[in-house]
Design a protein around this motif. Structure first.
Motif, PDB file in Angstrom:
ATOM      1  N   GLY A 174     -39.754  85.970 -22.437  1.00  0.00           N
ATOM      2  CA  GLY A 174     -39.299  84.605 -22.651  1.00  0.00           C
ATOM      3  C   GLY A 174     -38.560  84.438 -23.967  1.00  0.00           C
ATOM      4  O   GLY A 174     -38.579  83.366 -24.576  1.00  0.00           O
ATOM      5  N   ILE A 175     -37.878  85.508 -24.409  1.00  0.00           N
ATOM      6  CA  ILE A 175     -37.117  85.452 -25.653  1.00  0.00           C
ATOM      7  C   ILE A 175     -35.959  84.468 -25.505  1.00  0.00           C
ATOM      8  O   ILE A 175     -35.222  84.492 -24.522  1.00  0.00           O
ATOM      9  CB  ILE A 175     -36.549  86.845 -26.004  1.00  0.00           C
ATOM     10  CG1 ILE A 175     -37.672  87.869 -26.184  1.00  0.00           C
ATOM     11  CG2 ILE A 175     -35.687  86.774 -27.266  1.00  0.00           C
ATOM     12  CD1 ILE A 175     -38.590  87.578 -27.310  1.00  0.00           C
ATOM     13  N   THR A 176     -35.784  83.624 -26.504  1.00  0.00           N
ATOM     14  CA  THR A 176     -34.669  82.671 -26.494  1.00  0.00           C
ATOM     15  C   THR A 176     -33.788  82.793 -27.727  1.00  0.00           C
ATOM     16  O   THR A 176     -32.730  82.170 -27.781  1.00  0.00           O
ATOM     17  CB  THR A 176     -35.189  81.223 -26.412  1.00  0.00           C
ATOM     18  OG1 THR A 176     -36.052  80.967 -27.525  1.00  0.00           O
ATOM     19  CG2 THR A 176     -35.959  80.993 -25.105  1.00  0.00           C
ATOM     20  N   GLN A 177     -34.209  83.577 -28.724  1.00  0.00           N
ATOM     21  CA  GLN A 177     -33.430  83.684 -29.947  1.00  0.00           C
ATOM     22  C   GLN A 177     -33.728  85.010 -30.628  1.00  0.00           C
ATOM     23  O   GLN A 177     -34.723  85.678 -30.324  1.00  0.00           O
ATOM     24  CB  GLN A 177     -33.782  82.547 -30.904  1.00  0.00           C
ATOM     25  CG  GLN A 177     -35.237  82.574 -31.376  1.00  0.00           C
ATOM     26  CD  GLN A 177     -35.633  81.352 -32.148  1.00  0.00           C
ATOM     27  OE1 GLN A 177     -35.247  80.233 -31.814  1.00  0.00           O
ATOM     28  NE2 GLN A 177     -36.416  81.547 -33.210  1.00  0.00           N
ATOM     29  N   THR A 178     -32.840  85.368 -31.542  1.00  0.00           N
ATOM     30  CA  THR A 178     -33.053  86.573 -32.353  1.00  0.00           C
ATOM     31  C   THR A 178     -32.939  86.194 -33.823  1.00  0.00           C
ATOM     32  O   THR A 178     -32.196  85.283 -34.171  1.00  0.00           O
ATOM     33  CB  THR A 178     -32.008  87.651 -32.014  1.00  0.00           C
ATOM     34  OG1 THR A 178     -30.694  87.124 -32.184  1.00  0.00           O
ATOM     35  CG2 THR A 178     -32.184  88.155 -30.590  1.00  0.00           C
ATOM     36  N   PRO A 179     -33.666  86.899 -34.695  1.00  0.00           N
ATOM     37  CA  PRO A 179     -34.693  87.850 -34.309  1.00  0.00           C
ATOM     38  C   PRO A 179     -35.947  87.146 -33.825  1.00  0.00           C
ATOM     39  O   PRO A 179     -36.239  86.028 -34.256  1.00  0.00           O
ATOM     40  CB  PRO A 179     -34.982  88.595 -35.619  1.00  0.00           C
ATOM     41  CG  PRO A 179     -34.743  87.555 -36.678  1.00  0.00           C
ATOM     42  CD  PRO A 179     -33.601  86.726 -36.159  1.00  0.00           C
ATOM     43  N   THR A 180     -36.671  87.778 -32.926  1.00  0.00           N
ATOM     44  CA  THR A 180     -38.023  87.350 -32.582  1.00  0.00           C
ATOM     45  C   THR A 180     -38.944  88.475 -33.044  1.00  0.00           C
ATOM     46  O   THR A 180     -38.793  89.622 -32.615  1.00  0.00           O
ATOM     47  CB  THR A 180     -38.178  87.088 -31.086  1.00  0.00           C
ATOM     48  OG1 THR A 180     -37.272  86.044 -30.693  1.00  0.00           O
ATOM     49  CG2 THR A 180     -39.598  86.636 -30.775  1.00  0.00           C
ATOM     50  N   ILE A 181     -39.861  88.135 -33.945  1.00  0.00           N
ATOM     51  CA  ILE A 181     -40.671  89.139 -34.641  1.00  0.00           C
ATOM     52  C   ILE A 181     -42.145  88.784 -34.508  1.00  0.00           C
ATOM     53  O   ILE A 181     -42.523  87.618 -34.670  1.00  0.00           O
ATOM     54  CB  ILE A 181     -40.295  89.200 -36.139  1.00  0.00           C
ATOM     55  CG1 ILE A 181     -38.805  89.564 -36.303  1.00  0.00           C
ATOM     56  CG2 ILE A 181     -41.177  90.196 -36.890  1.00  0.00           C
ATOM     57  CD1 ILE A 181     -38.294  89.404 -37.718  1.00  0.00           C
ATOM     58  N   TRP A 182     -42.941  89.789 -34.201  1.00  0.00           N
ATOM     59  CA  TRP A 182     -44.397  89.634 -34.173  1.00  0.00           C
ATOM     60  C   TRP A 182     -45.046  90.701 -35.039  1.00  0.00           C
ATOM     61  O   TRP A 182     -44.496  91.792 -35.197  1.00  0.00           O
ATOM     62  CB  TRP A 182     -44.961  89.816 -32.766  1.00  0.00           C
ATOM     63  CG  TRP A 182     -44.463  88.898 -31.697  1.00  0.00           C
ATOM     64  CD1 TRP A 182     -44.995  87.709 -31.302  1.00  0.00           C
ATOM     65  CD2 TRP A 182     -43.347  89.138 -30.817  1.00  0.00           C
ATOM     66  NE1 TRP A 182     -44.281  87.181 -30.237  1.00  0.00           N
ATOM     67  CE2 TRP A 182     -43.266  88.034 -29.922  1.00  0.00           C
ATOM     68  CE3 TRP A 182     -42.406  90.159 -30.700  1.00  0.00           C
ATOM     69  CZ2 TRP A 182     -42.302  87.942 -28.930  1.00  0.00           C
ATOM     70  CZ3 TRP A 182     -41.436  90.074 -29.725  1.00  0.00           C
ATOM     71  CH2 TRP A 182     -41.387  88.967 -28.855  1.00  0.00           C
TER      72      TRP A 182
END
Length: 232
Positions: A174-182
Motif C-alpha cells: 500500500g505504498i503511496t509515496q517515497t521514501p517509505t521507511i520502517w
C-alpha cells in the motif's frame, strides 16, 4: 433520566476505543503520523538479523536523496542491515532506468559499486533532468570506475523484472509515496515518517527486542547510543 444498560454499554465501548487509540503510536515515529498499509507481513529483517531498516525509494525523488545518507549512516552506526526496494514513481521520467542500471551493477559487478551508483545518482539528482542526462551521467560513472558499459544494460529484461517485482510488492503493501521507511524486527515495525526520528526509533526497537530475548534485559541491551539524528 437514568442511563439505560445499552447506553452504558455504548459509553463503555466509546471509552475503550479512546483508550486504545494511543496504541497506534507504536507503528509510526513520530506517533500517529504513519500511513494505513494493506499488508505488512513482509516487513521483517533478513535472516539472522534482529533489527533492520526497510525502505522503498525512488532515485528521482528529492526526499529519498535527503534521507539516503541519514539511513546509511544509521545502518553503519548500529550495524544493522538495510532492506531496500525500488519504487520508481510513474510520474518520474528516468528513475526506473536508473534503478535498472543499479540492479545491473549489483548483479554483474558488485553490491558495493551498485551502492556507490545509487549514492552518486542521489548526489547529482538536481543535474539530471532527462533520460539523456541520466545516460551521460551513467557513462561517466562507468568510466570513472573503469567498467565496460554494455551497449544494452538489460537485454533480457531480467533487471527490469526485479524492479517491477519491488514495485508490485510496494503496491501490495500500500505504498503511496517515497521514501517509505520502517524500522523492523521479527515481531514489530515502526514507520519513520520524520527521518530525524530514525536513531531514536532504532534505539527503541533494539530495546524492545532485548526485552523479548531470554536471559537479557532491556536495560542490559540499552547502553544505547542515545544519539539523535544529525540535523541537516
Amino acid at each position: 433520566m437514568r442511563p439505560t444498560i445499552m447506553n452504558r454499554i455504548s459509553l463503555a465501548a466509546t471509552l475503550l476505543a479512546a483508550l486504545c487509540l494511543p496504541a497506534a503510536a507504536q507503528f509510526s515515529a513520530p506517533p500517529n503520523s504513519g500511513n494505513a498499509f494493506k499488508d505488512t507481513s513482509m516487513l521483517k529483517p533478513p535472516a539472522g538479523a534482529k533489527v533492520a531498516i526497510y525502505k522503498f525509494e525512488d532515485l528521482e525523488c528529492p526526499a529519498c536523496a535527503h534521507a539516503y545518507p541519514i539511513v546509511h549512516a544509521a545502518a553503519d552506526r548500529y550495524k544493522i542491515p538495510i532492506v531496500r526496494r525500488d519504487f520508481p514513481l510513474k510520474m518520474h521520467i528516468w528513475s526506473r532506468d536508473a534503478a535498472i542500471t543499479a540492479r545491473y551493477l549489483q548483479d554483474k559487478v558488485s553490491p558495493q559499486v551498485a551502492e556507490e551508483f545509487r549514492g552518486a545518482v542521489f548526489a547529482a539528482q538536481t543535474s539530471i533532468a532527462s533520460k539523456e542526462d541520466l545516460s551521460n551521467f551513467t557513462r561517466r560513472f562507468f568510466q570513472s570506475h573503469k567498467l565496460n558499459q554494455p551497449f544494452v544494460i538489460d537485454p533480457s529484461g531480467l533487471f527490469a523484472a526485479e524492479v517491477n517485482a519491488d514495485y508490485t510488492l510496494g503496491e501490495r503493501i500500500g505504498i503511496t509515496q517515497t521514501p517509505t521507511i520502517w524500522v523492523v524486527s521479527q515481531k514489530n515495525w515502526v514507520q519513520v515518517t520524520d527521518i530525524n526520528q530514525l536513531y531514536a526509533t532504532i534505539d527503541n526497537m533494539e530495546s524492545q527486542v532485548a526485552a523479548e530475548t531470554p536471559g537479557k534485559s532491556a536495560a542490559a541491551n540499552s547502553k544505547l547510543r542515545h544519539a539523535s539524528t544529525p540535523q541537516n
